[in-house]
Design an enzyme around this catalytic site. Structure first.
Site, mmCIF file in Angstrom:
data_model
loop_
_atom_site.group_PDB
_atom_site.id
_atom_site.type_symbol
_atom_site.label_atom_id
_atom_site.label_comp_id
_atom_site.label_asym_id
_atom_site.label_seq_id
_atom_site.Cartn_x
_atom_site.Cartn_y
_atom_site.Cartn_z
ATOM 1 N N LYS A 12 -12.300 -4.672 -7.311
ATOM 2 C CA LYS A 12 -12.663 -6.008 -7.209
ATOM 3 C C LYS A 12 -13.365 -6.285 -8.575
ATOM 4 O O LYS A 12 -13.815 -5.369 -9.185
ATOM 5 C CB LYS A 12 -13.327 -6.217 -6.053
ATOM 6 C CG LYS A 12 -12.807 -6.093 -4.783
ATOM 7 C CD LYS A 12 -13.721 -6.421 -3.515
ATOM 8 C CE LYS A 12 -12.947 -6.171 -2.194
ATOM 9 N NZ LYS A 12 -13.672 -6.678 -0.921
ATOM 10 N N TYR A 52 -5.675 -12.348 1.176
ATOM 11 C CA TYR A 52 -6.674 -12.481 2.499
ATOM 12 C C TYR A 52 -6.293 -13.288 3.639
ATOM 13 O O TYR A 52 -7.128 -13.905 4.315
ATOM 14 C CB TYR A 52 -7.849 -12.803 1.936
ATOM 15 C CG TYR A 52 -8.476 -11.586 1.264
ATOM 16 C CD1 TYR A 52 -8.695 -10.271 1.989
ATOM 17 C CD2 TYR A 52 -9.157 -11.660 0.026
ATOM 18 C CE1 TYR A 52 -9.460 -9.183 1.564
ATOM 19 C CE2 TYR A 52 -9.756 -10.463 -0.523
ATOM 20 C CZ TYR A 52 -9.843 -9.264 0.088
ATOM 21 O OH TYR A 52 -10.597 -8.210 -0.367
ATOM 22 N N ASN A 115 -18.748 -5.775 -2.698
ATOM 23 C CA ASN A 115 -18.523 -4.300 -2.139
ATOM 24 C C ASN A 115 -17.497 -3.553 -2.974
ATOM 25 O O ASN A 115 -17.046 -2.580 -2.618
ATOM 26 C CB ASN A 115 -18.121 -4.177 -0.594
ATOM 27 C CG ASN A 115 -16.894 -4.958 -0.240
ATOM 28 O OD1 ASN A 115 -16.295 -5.613 -1.164
ATOM 29 N ND2 ASN A 115 -16.610 -5.235 1.136
ATOM 30 N N HIS A 118 -11.183 -2.696 -2.567
ATOM 31 C CA HIS A 118 -10.425 -3.071 -1.430
ATOM 32 C C HIS A 118 -9.334 -1.911 -0.965
ATOM 33 O O HIS A 118 -9.098 -1.103 -2.084
ATOM 34 C CB HIS A 118 -9.524 -4.194 -1.612
ATOM 35 C CG HIS A 118 -8.516 -4.321 -0.772
ATOM 36 N ND1 HIS A 118 -8.690 -5.056 0.562
ATOM 37 C CD2 HIS A 118 -7.273 -3.827 -0.583
ATOM 38 C CE1 HIS A 118 -7.483 -5.117 1.131
ATOM 39 N NE2 HIS A 118 -6.583 -4.425 0.426
ATOM 40 N N GLU A 129 0.939 -5.711 1.146
ATOM 41 C CA GLU A 129 -0.050 -5.903 0.030
ATOM 42 C C GLU A 129 0.776 -5.597 -1.290
ATOM 43 O O GLU A 129 0.514 -6.026 -2.670
ATOM 44 C CB GLU A 129 -1.274 -5.257 0.078
ATOM 45 C CG GLU A 129 -2.207 -5.927 1.271
ATOM 46 C CD GLU A 129 -3.333 -5.140 1.605
ATOM 47 O OE1 GLU A 129 -4.097 -5.536 2.643
ATOM 48 O OE2 GLU A 129 -3.846 -4.053 1.128
HETATM 49 P P1 IDP Z 1 -12.453 -4.601 4.175
HETATM 50 O O1 IDP Z 1 -12.309 -5.043 2.900
HETATM 51 O O2 IDP Z 1 -13.239 -3.495 4.539
HETATM 52 O O3 IDP Z 1 -10.952 -4.454 4.911
HETATM 53 P P2 IDP Z 1 -12.391 -7.101 5.633
HETATM 54 O O4 IDP Z 1 -13.107 -7.425 7.011
HETATM 55 O O5 IDP Z 1 -10.828 -7.164 5.689
HETATM 56 O O6 IDP Z 1 -13.174 -5.716 4.954
HETATM 57 O O7 IDP Z 1 -12.905 -8.420 4.759
HETATM 58 C C1 IDP Z 1 -12.534 -8.378 3.486
HETATM 59 C C2 IDP Z 1 -13.446 -8.608 2.528
HETATM 60 O O8 IDP Z 1 -14.331 -10.045 2.639
HETATM 61 C C3 IDP Z 1 -14.675 -7.550 2.619
HETATM 62 O O9 IDP Z 1 -14.392 -6.321 1.696
HETATM 63 C C4 IDP Z 1 -15.779 -8.198 1.892
HETATM 64 O O10 IDP Z 1 -15.706 -8.442 0.573
HETATM 65 C C5 IDP Z 1 -15.586 -9.844 2.358
HETATM 66 N N1 IDP Z 1 -16.367 -9.884 3.619
HETATM 67 C C6 IDP Z 1 -16.222 -9.635 5.059
HETATM 68 N N2 IDP Z 1 -17.039 -9.846 5.605
HETATM 69 C C7 IDP Z 1 -18.041 -10.442 4.978
HETATM 70 C C8 IDP Z 1 -19.120 -11.306 5.375
HETATM 71 O O11 IDP Z 1 -19.735 -11.253 6.533
HETATM 72 N N3 IDP Z 1 -19.748 -11.868 4.407
HETATM 73 C C9 IDP Z 1 -19.262 -12.108 3.030
HETATM 74 N N4 IDP Z 1 -18.258 -11.359 2.722
HETATM 75 C C10 IDP Z 1 -17.499 -10.727 3.573
HETATM 76 MG MG MG Z 2 -9.421 -5.795 5.148
#
Ligand code: IDP
Ligand code: MG
Length: 152
Positions: A12, A52, A115, A118, A129
């Site tokens: 990212k 997304y 984080n 992805h 994807e």
């Molecule tokens: P993942 O990346 O582990 O698959 P997902 O639930 O698909 O997690 O969410 C996609 C991305 O959205 C996450 O990697 C993170 O960057 C962001 N995200 C998820 N939950 C939150 C939140 O509660 N606050 C802010 N960003 C979030």
């Molecule tokens: Mg995800």
């Protein structure tokens, strides 16, 4: 589960800015996965909304799109045994505070909204994807290490 399984892994914008591209690629290489597509791309909000789409409606969605469009990302496809699930294990939990040390997020991140990487969450979403990020297709080649990594 197959040796041919493919997953979409992305560094990212924060991972790129923090110079973690090489580290993340290195972990997948060393684990034994095969790199079959790679590019640096500054994605548009429209493209990221497609990526997304499942999260549309979440309170953090607008912030997520802004973050992901804030700079270039490194888009990759890695292939190998159980690539989707193993890729997720290597990344760590969505919230880095819940990620074990030894995982990418557990070693290099703290905030869920920053984080750094992805990884696809299922074989079906991985294929979607890969088609979204690599409409030109992936690269076919033989990796001479395969017979040392797998029981072929
Ligand atoms: P993942 O990346 O582990 O698959 P997902 O639930 O698909 O997690 O969410 C996609 C991305 O959205 C996450 O990697 C993170 O960057 C962001 N995200 C998820 N939950 C939150 C939140 O509660 N606050 C802010 N960003 C979030
Ligand atoms: Mg995800």
């Amino acid at each position: 589960m197959s040796v041919q399984e493919r997953t979409y892994i992305m560094v990212k914008p924060d991972g790129v800015q923090r110079s973690l591209v090489g580290e993340i690629i290195s972990r997948f290489e060393k684990r034994g996965f095969k790199l079959i597509a790679l590019k640096l791309v500054h994605a548009t909000p429209e493209h990221l909304e497609k990526h997304y789409a499942d999260l549309k409606g979440k309170a953090f969605f607008p912030g997520l799109i802004k973050y992901m469009a804030s700079g270039p990302v490194v888009a990759m496809v890695w292939q190998g045994l159980d690539a989707v699930k193993t890729g997720r294990v290597m990344l760590g939990a969505t919230n880095p505070l819940a990620s074990n040390p030894g995982t990418i997020r557990g070693d290099y991140a703290l905030a869920v909204g920053r984080n750094i990487c992805h990884g696809s969450d299922a074989v079906e979403s991985a294929e979607k994807e890969i088609a979204l990020w690599f409409p030109e297709g992936v690269v076919q080649y033989t990796n001479s290490q395969e017979s040392w990594v797998f029981e072929l």
